[in-house]
Design a protein around this motif. Structure first.
Motif, PDB file in Angstrom:
ATOM      1  N   ILE A 229     -20.080  -0.987  11.301  1.00  0.00           N
ATOM      2  CA  ILE A 229     -19.590  -0.253  12.461  1.00  0.00           C
ATOM      3  C   ILE A 229     -18.279  -0.832  12.970  1.00  0.00           C
ATOM      4  CG2 ILE A 229     -20.075   0.277  14.879  1.00  0.00           C
ATOM      5  CD1 ILE A 229     -23.074   0.435  14.056  1.00  0.00           C
ATOM      6  N   GLY A 230     -18.226  -2.144  13.144  1.00  0.00           N
ATOM      7  CA  GLY A 230     -17.026  -2.764  13.693  1.00  0.00           C
ATOM      8  C   GLY A 230     -15.816  -2.548  12.823  1.00  0.00           C
ATOM      9  N   TYR A 231     -15.990  -2.736  11.522  1.00  0.00           N
ATOM     10  CA  TYR A 231     -14.883  -2.564  10.580  1.00  0.00           C
ATOM     11  C   TYR A 231     -14.385  -1.114  10.597  1.00  0.00           C
ATOM     12  CZ  TYR A 231     -12.440  -2.199   6.093  1.00  0.00           C
ATOM     13  OH  TYR A 231     -11.512  -1.945   5.109  1.00  0.00           O
ATOM     14  N   HIS A 232     -15.314  -0.168  10.540  1.00  0.00           N
ATOM     15  CA  HIS A 232     -14.926   1.244  10.501  1.00  0.00           C
ATOM     16  C   HIS A 232     -14.198   1.636  11.785  1.00  0.00           C
ATOM     17  CE1 HIS A 232     -15.160   5.485   9.347  1.00  0.00           C
ATOM     18  NE2 HIS A 232     -15.507   5.725  10.604  1.00  0.00           N
ATOM     19  N   CYS A 233     -14.738   1.241  12.936  1.00  0.00           N
ATOM     20  CA  CYS A 233     -14.126   1.622  14.202  1.00  0.00           C
ATOM     21  C   CYS A 233     -12.738   0.994  14.350  1.00  0.00           C
ATOM     22  CB  CYS A 233     -15.023   1.202  15.363  1.00  0.00           C
ATOM     23  SG  CYS A 233     -16.556   2.176  15.497  1.00  0.00           S
ATOM     24  N   ALA A 234     -12.608  -0.275  13.979  1.00  0.00           N
ATOM     25  CA  ALA A 234     -11.312  -0.931  14.085  1.00  0.00           C
ATOM     26  C   ALA A 234     -10.278  -0.242  13.197  1.00  0.00           C
ATOM     27  CB  ALA A 234     -11.443  -2.404  13.707  1.00  0.00           C
ATOM     28  N   LYS A 235     -10.684   0.056  11.983  1.00  0.00           N
ATOM     29  CA  LYS A 235      -9.744   0.663  11.038  1.00  0.00           C
ATOM     30  C   LYS A 235      -9.311   2.056  11.494  1.00  0.00           C
ATOM     31  CE  LYS A 235      -9.104   0.984   6.044  1.00  0.00           C
ATOM     32  NZ  LYS A 235      -9.736   0.738   4.722  1.00  0.00           N
ATOM     33  N   GLN A 236     -10.276   2.876  11.919  1.00  0.00           N
ATOM     34  CA  GLN A 236      -9.953   4.245  12.310  1.00  0.00           C
ATOM     35  C   GLN A 236      -9.144   4.296  13.599  1.00  0.00           C
ATOM     36  OE1 GLN A 236     -10.576   6.995  10.390  1.00  0.00           O
ATOM     37  NE2 GLN A 236     -11.194   5.429   8.906  1.00  0.00           N
ATOM     38  N   LEU A 237      -9.467   3.460  14.553  1.00  0.00           N
ATOM     39  CA  LEU A 237      -8.708   3.451  15.804  1.00  0.00           C
ATOM     40  C   LEU A 237      -7.299   2.914  15.579  1.00  0.00           C
ATOM     41  CD1 LEU A 237     -11.515   2.253  18.230  1.00  0.00           C
ATOM     42  CD2 LEU A 237     -10.466   4.530  18.177  1.00  0.00           C
ATOM     43  N   HIS A 238      -7.171   1.940  14.693  1.00  0.00           N
ATOM     44  CA  HIS A 238      -5.842   1.436  14.329  1.00  0.00           C
ATOM     45  C   HIS A 238      -5.004   2.548  13.711  1.00  0.00           C
ATOM     46  CE1 HIS A 238      -2.714  -1.170  12.685  1.00  0.00           C
ATOM     47  NE2 HIS A 238      -2.936  -0.632  11.499  1.00  0.00           N
ATOM     48  N   GLN A 239      -5.610   3.299  12.802  1.00  0.00           N
ATOM     49  CA  GLN A 239      -4.885   4.402  12.153  1.00  0.00           C
ATOM     50  C   GLN A 239      -4.514   5.496  13.151  1.00  0.00           C
ATOM     51  OE1 GLN A 239      -7.331   5.652   8.839  1.00  0.00           O
ATOM     52  NE2 GLN A 239      -6.881   3.799   7.653  1.00  0.00           N
ATOM     53  N   ALA A 240      -5.302   5.595  14.232  1.00  0.00           N
ATOM     54  CA  ALA A 240      -5.021   6.600  15.263  1.00  0.00           C
ATOM     55  C   ALA A 240      -3.961   6.120  16.253  1.00  0.00           C
ATOM     56  CB  ALA A 240      -6.307   6.952  16.009  1.00  0.00           C
TER      57      ALA A 240
ATOM     58  N   PRO B 104      -3.625   0.027  19.821  1.00  0.00           N
ATOM     59  CA  PRO B 104      -3.458  -1.407  19.582  1.00  0.00           C
ATOM     60  C   PRO B 104      -4.831  -2.082  19.548  1.00  0.00           C
ATOM     61  CG  PRO B 104      -2.827  -0.867  21.844  1.00  0.00           C
ATOM     62  CD  PRO B 104      -3.156   0.428  21.164  1.00  0.00           C
ATOM     63  N   VAL B 105      -5.379  -2.185  18.365  1.00  0.00           N
ATOM     64  CA  VAL B 105      -6.731  -2.700  18.161  1.00  0.00           C
ATOM     65  C   VAL B 105      -6.655  -4.142  17.674  1.00  0.00           C
ATOM     66  CG1 VAL B 105      -8.890  -2.436  16.880  1.00  0.00           C
ATOM     67  CG2 VAL B 105      -7.611  -0.411  17.587  1.00  0.00           C
ATOM     68  N   VAL B 106      -7.510  -4.980  18.239  1.00  0.00           N
ATOM     69  CA  VAL B 106      -7.696  -6.328  17.716  1.00  0.00           C
ATOM     70  C   VAL B 106      -9.135  -6.433  17.236  1.00  0.00           C
ATOM     71  CG1 VAL B 106      -7.666  -8.798  18.184  1.00  0.00           C
ATOM     72  CG2 VAL B 106      -5.971  -7.308  19.261  1.00  0.00           C
ATOM     73  N   ALA B 107      -9.298  -6.593  15.934  1.00  0.00           N
ATOM     74  CA  ALA B 107     -10.619  -6.808  15.355  1.00  0.00           C
ATOM     75  C   ALA B 107     -10.930  -8.295  15.425  1.00  0.00           C
ATOM     76  CB  ALA B 107     -10.643  -6.331  13.906  1.00  0.00           C
ATOM     77  N   SER B 108     -12.207  -8.626  15.428  1.00  0.00           N
ATOM     78  CA  SER B 108     -12.571 -10.046  15.378  1.00  0.00           C
ATOM     79  C   SER B 108     -13.701 -10.248  14.392  1.00  0.00           C
ATOM     80  CB  SER B 108     -12.952 -10.581  16.760  1.00  0.00           C
ATOM     81  OG  SER B 108     -14.209 -10.106  17.167  1.00  0.00           O
TER      82      SER B 108
ATOM     83  N   LEU C 153     -18.409   5.751  15.895  1.00  0.00           N
ATOM     84  CA  LEU C 153     -17.011   5.902  16.289  1.00  0.00           C
ATOM     85  C   LEU C 153     -16.833   7.062  17.267  1.00  0.00           C
ATOM     86  CD1 LEU C 153     -13.960   5.278  16.013  1.00  0.00           C
ATOM     87  CD2 LEU C 153     -13.943   6.803  14.010  1.00  0.00           C
ATOM     88  N   LYS C 154     -17.552   8.156  17.059  1.00  0.00           N
ATOM     89  CA  LYS C 154     -17.372   9.349  17.898  1.00  0.00           C
ATOM     90  C   LYS C 154     -17.665   9.077  19.371  1.00  0.00           C
ATOM     91  CE  LYS C 154     -18.016  12.746  14.215  1.00  0.00           C
ATOM     92  NZ  LYS C 154     -18.885  13.841  13.672  1.00  0.00           N
ATOM     93  N   PRO C 155     -18.819   8.487  19.717  1.00  0.00           N
ATOM     94  CA  PRO C 155     -19.022   8.193  21.144  1.00  0.00           C
ATOM     95  C   PRO C 155     -18.058   7.133  21.673  1.00  0.00           C
ATOM     96  CG  PRO C 155     -20.846   7.336  19.838  1.00  0.00           C
ATOM     97  CD  PRO C 155     -20.042   8.213  18.944  1.00  0.00           C
ATOM     98  N   LEU C 156     -17.664   6.184  20.818  1.00  0.00           N
ATOM     99  CA  LEU C 156     -16.686   5.190  21.251  1.00  0.00           C
ATOM    100  C   LEU C 156     -15.377   5.873  21.623  1.00  0.00           C
ATOM    101  CD1 LEU C 156     -15.813   2.275  21.715  1.00  0.00           C
ATOM    102  CD2 LEU C 156     -15.286   2.110  19.257  1.00  0.00           C
TER     103      LEU C 156
ATOM    104  N   GLU D  53      -4.675   2.643  25.039  1.00  0.00           N
ATOM    105  CA  GLU D  53      -5.435   1.488  25.480  1.00  0.00           C
ATOM    106  C   GLU D  53      -5.548   0.434  24.388  1.00  0.00           C
ATOM    107  OE1 GLU D  53      -6.367   4.617  25.630  1.00  0.00           O
ATOM    108  OE2 GLU D  53      -7.215   5.119  27.587  1.00  0.00           O
ATOM    109  N   SER D  54      -5.456  -0.831  24.792  1.00  0.00           N
ATOM    110  CA  SER D  54      -5.691  -1.923  23.852  1.00  0.00           C
ATOM    111  C   SER D  54      -7.188  -2.178  23.763  1.00  0.00           C
ATOM    112  CB  SER D  54      -4.960  -3.178  24.309  1.00  0.00           C
ATOM    113  OG  SER D  54      -5.385  -3.558  25.604  1.00  0.00           O
ATOM    114  N   ILE D  55      -7.672  -2.472  22.545  1.00  0.00           N
ATOM    115  CA  ILE D  55      -9.109  -2.527  22.280  1.00  0.00           C
ATOM    116  C   ILE D  55      -9.451  -3.800  21.518  1.00  0.00           C
ATOM    117  CG2 ILE D  55     -11.060  -1.320  21.217  1.00  0.00           C
ATOM    118  CD1 ILE D  55      -9.274   1.244  21.272  1.00  0.00           C
ATOM    119  N   LEU D  56     -10.444  -4.520  21.994  1.00  0.00           N
ATOM    120  CA  LEU D  56     -10.990  -5.681  21.283  1.00  0.00           C
ATOM    121  C   LEU D  56     -12.380  -5.313  20.782  1.00  0.00           C
ATOM    122  CD1 LEU D  56     -11.158  -8.648  20.364  1.00  0.00           C
ATOM    123  CD2 LEU D  56     -11.905  -9.227  22.694  1.00  0.00           C
ATOM    124  N   ILE D  57     -12.597  -5.490  19.478  1.00  0.00           N
ATOM    125  CA  ILE D  57     -13.878  -5.161  18.860  1.00  0.00           C
ATOM    126  C   ILE D  57     -14.428  -6.405  18.173  1.00  0.00           C
ATOM    127  CG2 ILE D  57     -15.082  -3.676  17.208  1.00  0.00           C
ATOM    128  CD1 ILE D  57     -12.835  -1.659  17.486  1.00  0.00           C
ATOM    129  N   THR D  58     -15.682  -6.712  18.420  1.00  0.00           N
ATOM    130  CA  THR D  58     -16.304  -7.850  17.753  1.00  0.00           C
ATOM    131  C   THR D  58     -17.127  -7.376  16.558  1.00  0.00           C
ATOM    132  OG1 THR D  58     -18.322  -7.815  19.128  1.00  0.00           O
ATOM    133  CG2 THR D  58     -16.444  -9.098  19.934  1.00  0.00           C
TER     134      THR D  58
END
Length: 275
Positions: A14-25, A28-32, A230-233, A3-8
């Motif tokens: 929280i946003g930085y950590h989730c974007a980075k970890q999901l990207h590494q996993a 296709p993550v787009v951070a903002s 990140l875990k519940p996300l 799934e593609s993910i947009l995070i604000t």
């Protein structure tokens, strides 16, 4: 394909950590981020990042357009996360400061969400995840602007879930208590910007507030790292039928329970002990 993910709100926490970890996993993550310097920093770290300022409707539309260009026209998961806290007693809070709090913490989320819903309907589904707070369940002193924005978000999200229940779009709330981030640092800046401490009858309590906001150590023994969100996300992303609510940190479980069982006067006595 994942799934593609947009995070604000990805400049930190929280946003930085989730974007980075999901990207590494492999997602296709787009951070903002709001500030161009933060956008460039995250891009230099290898993340897809776009500028998106929730207080600016034009920036929101431009951010979504830039995101779609990076994700082949899809947004499967929207994680509304960007927010800040405006401290201060409500009687000391300029109306413009309250308005700014809602502009970022609620109105911008609404603008982004209503932009994404038609895209998700057209593509046949999606998930909208709202990062709320324990302070959307109970109120604490000198956090009135933030309390109000998160209480409003809870009602907004419950309504959204009801209105979309006949669609393939799933709506979930994550409700954290204290999480390691720059939240207190940013809140201190907003306090100093908007609150006239010298003219307030709350000066003694404000000294405690500033002391709390100025500390770099965890705000309480219950504070958890961003990984706790990140875990519940991840659970929401991986679930075909995600839950409506996900509590994070012990205070959320405690106060969520106490709000249901205690008379208001008893709960007020407990909550009033916090500055």
């Amino acid at each position: 394909m994942k799934e593609s993910i947009l995070i604000t709100g990805c400049s930190s926490g929280i946003g930085y950590h989730c974007a980075k970890q999901l990207h590494q996993a492999g997602y296709p993550v787009v951070a903002s981020c709001r500030h161009p310097d933060d956008v460039r920093r995250l891009q230099n770290e290898g993340l897809h990042c776009v500028r998106l300022d929730l207080a600016d409707p034009d920036s929101i539309q431009q951010g979504v357009t830039a995101c779609l260009a990076l994700t082949d026209g899809r947004i499967d998961v929207l994680f509304n996360n960007a927010a800040y806290g405006q401290p201060g007693a409500l009687e000391d809070l300029p109306t413009d400061a309250l308005r700014q709090q809602f502009e970022t913490n609620l109105f911008g989320w609404h603008e982004l969400t209503r932009t994404v819903i038609p895209l998700m309907l057209a593509q046949g589904g999606g998930k909208i995840v709202q990062n709320s707070s324990v302070l959307g369940l109970v109120a604490m002193k000198y956090r009135g602007a933030y309390n109000a924005s998160k209480f409003a978000l809870e009602g907004y999200t419950d309504t959204l879930r009801l209105e979309l229940q006949d669609t393939p779009i799933h709506i979930s709330l994550i409700e954290p208590g204290p999480i390691e981030s720059r939240f207190r640092e940013n809140a201190k800046q907003q306090f100093e910007r908007h609150i006239d401490m010298a003219a307030s009858r709350h000066q003694a309590s404000y000294r405690n507030t500033l002391d709390r906001l100025g500390k770099t150590s965890p705000s309480s023994r219950f504070t958890l790292p961003p990984e706790a969100v990140l875990k519940p996300l991840q659970s929401i992303i991986n679930s075909k039928q995600p839950k409506s609510r996900y509590y994070v940190t012990q205070p959320t479980y405690i106060f969520g329970f106490l709000r249901r069982v205690l008379p208001t006067i008893w709960l007020d006595k407990l909550l009033s002990k916090s500055d």
